[in-house]
Enzyme design. Structure first.
Site, PDB file in Angstrom:
ATOM      1  N   LYS A   1    -144.030  12.570 -11.604  1.00 22.09           N
ATOM      2  CA  LYS A   1    -142.887  13.361 -12.077  1.00 22.09           C
ATOM      3  C   LYS A   1    -141.593  12.535 -11.994  1.00 22.09           C
ATOM      4  O   LYS A   1    -140.751  12.591 -12.871  1.00 22.09           O
ATOM      5  CB  LYS A   1    -142.801  14.623 -11.214  1.00 22.09           C
ATOM      6  CG  LYS A   1    -141.523  15.400 -11.289  1.00 22.09           C
ATOM      7  CD  LYS A   1    -141.549  16.292 -12.473  1.00 22.09           C
ATOM      8  CE  LYS A   1    -140.312  17.134 -12.705  1.00 22.09           C
ATOM      9  NZ  LYS A   1    -139.219  17.024 -11.826  1.00 22.09           N
TER      10      LYS A   1
ATOM     11  N   GLY B   1    -146.808  21.353  -7.119  1.00 27.34           N
ATOM     12  CA  GLY B   1    -146.699  19.911  -7.367  1.00 27.34           C
ATOM     13  C   GLY B   1    -146.780  19.148  -6.051  1.00 27.34           C
ATOM     14  O   GLY B   1    -147.581  18.210  -5.892  1.00 27.34           O
ATOM     15  N   HIS B   2    -145.965  19.564  -5.089  1.00 26.92           N
ATOM     16  CA  HIS B   2    -145.995  18.921  -3.766  1.00 26.92           C
ATOM     17  C   HIS B   2    -147.380  19.089  -3.134  1.00 26.92           C
ATOM     18  O   HIS B   2    -147.918  18.166  -2.527  1.00 26.92           O
ATOM     19  CB  HIS B   2    -144.976  19.570  -2.815  1.00 26.92           C
ATOM     20  CG  HIS B   2    -143.552  19.464  -3.265  1.00 26.92           C
ATOM     21  ND1 HIS B   2    -142.838  20.550  -3.703  1.00 26.92           N
ATOM     22  CD2 HIS B   2    -142.708  18.413  -3.333  1.00 26.92           C
ATOM     23  CE1 HIS B   2    -141.608  20.174  -4.007  1.00 26.92           C
ATOM     24  NE2 HIS B   2    -141.498  18.880  -3.803  1.00 26.92           N
TER      25      HIS B   2
ATOM     26  N   SER C   1    -140.928  21.979 -10.524  1.00 24.84           N
ATOM     27  CA  SER C   1    -139.801  21.308  -9.870  1.00 24.84           C
ATOM     28  C   SER C   1    -139.097  22.324  -8.983  1.00 24.84           C
ATOM     29  O   SER C   1    -138.992  23.506  -9.352  1.00 24.84           O
ATOM     30  CB  SER C   1    -138.824  20.804 -10.932  1.00 24.84           C
ATOM     31  OG  SER C   1    -137.579  20.506 -10.340  1.00 24.84           O
TER      32      SER C   1
END
Ligand code: AMP
Length: 287
Positions: free
Chosen positions: A150, A36-37, A187
């Site tokens: 998110k 995600g990052h 996450s």
């Protein structure tokens, strides 16, 4: 890749880059980096000249001391992922560097946006987020700031923050939510779930998706029963507690219990599973 732990040499290098006319993009994170990052880093790299990533577990945004103490930290892995992606600059400051002694506690005038949803369940959280982003923006002065959908409410809060008089203004780019194949949003907190709970956690996106389809076909109808049913399903599927599962206006985040045509809304949820609090959301436009 340059790694800085202190502000002055970082500012000096960034000043040189600005003088060369280069566009600086910034991705703030709390580390324990995942795909995600990395998707934010990729988007930043594709649209700016210099990508700066910060890794800082910001103590003042944690309203729960245990959550802060248990927050995963994997600095070596983070640095190798960033290196692999071709990130240009990493800023990994200490708490004292970001909040030197004697620094004044400001109150950011965010208003109602910071009282709703996460604001109601995590008192002080958004003031802490504003404090760190204000500080980081003033150090890095990026033309572009990359943040994830998110944390949808956080995006709206930072938009508002950047309208306040003393805060550095940057163009905010919202990046889509990166999910596992099962739908579970990536996450850093997922690493605290055991295998069984991680499997059960997949129900969150599935139920949100189903609920969003029901909402799309329920124009003008009361939605309270739809939300109650979705909460019940989460509890039946291994979740322990639901803080909220609700529809909100996509801009001001006020609660909606009906949708009308062409209205932009967001289905928001925060729920606990295996002692971990997960959040997720789906943006909706009714055609
Ligand atoms: P954090 O390290 O949790 O503070 O997150 C840093 C940034 O990464 C924030 O802008 C998040 O919204 C974003 N982010 C976290 N998880 C995801 C994800 N699954 N997909 C896209 N962006 C994400």
């Amino acid at each position: 890749m340059f790694i800085f732990r202190t502000i002055d040499p970082l500012k000096l290098l960034l000043q040189q880059k600005r003088e060369q006319g280069l566009i600086i993009g910034f991705v703030p994170t709390m580390g324990a980096l995942h795909e995600g990052h990395i998707s934010l880093i990729k988007q930043c790299k594709a649209t700016t000249d210099i990508t700066v990533c910060s890794i800082f577990v910001n103590p003042v945004q944690f309203n729960d001391k245990r959550d802060f103490e248990q927050y995963p930290q994997t600095p070596e892995n983070d640095l190798s992922l960033l290196e692999e992606e071709g990130c240009d600059i990493v800023f990994m400051p200490t708490v004292e560097e970001i909040y030197p002694k004697g620094n004044i506690q400001k109150e950011y005038a965010i208003g109602r946006l910071s009282e709703l949803w996460e604001g109601a369940y995590r008192p002080g959280h958004f003031q802490g987020v504003c404090k760190v982003i204000d500080r980081l923006l003033s150090i890095i002065e990026p033309q572009k700031l990359y943040m994830g959908q998110k944390d949808y409410q956080q995006i709206q809060i930072i938009k508002k923050l950047m309208t306040l008089p003393s805060v550095f203004r940057s163009e905010l780019v919202m990046c889509p939510i990166k999910r596992m194949e099962t739908g579970l949003a990536l996450s850093s907190r997922n690493s605290r779930l055991n295998n069984e709970k991680r499997n059960e956690a997949n129900a969150l996106y599935k139920i949100l998706k189903e609920t969003s389809e029901i909402i799309k076909s329920s124009q003008g109808k009361q939605l309270d029963d739809v939300f109650n049913m979705a909460e019940k399903k989460l509890l039946q599927n291994g979740f322990d507690k639901v803080d909220y599962l609700a529809l909100a206006d996509a801009d001001n985040l006020e609660s909606l219990n009906k949708v009308t045509i062409s209205q932009k809304s967001v289905l928001l949820c925060a729920a606990y599973i295996g002692g971990v609090r997960l959040i997720d959301n789906i943006l909706l436009t009714i055609n």
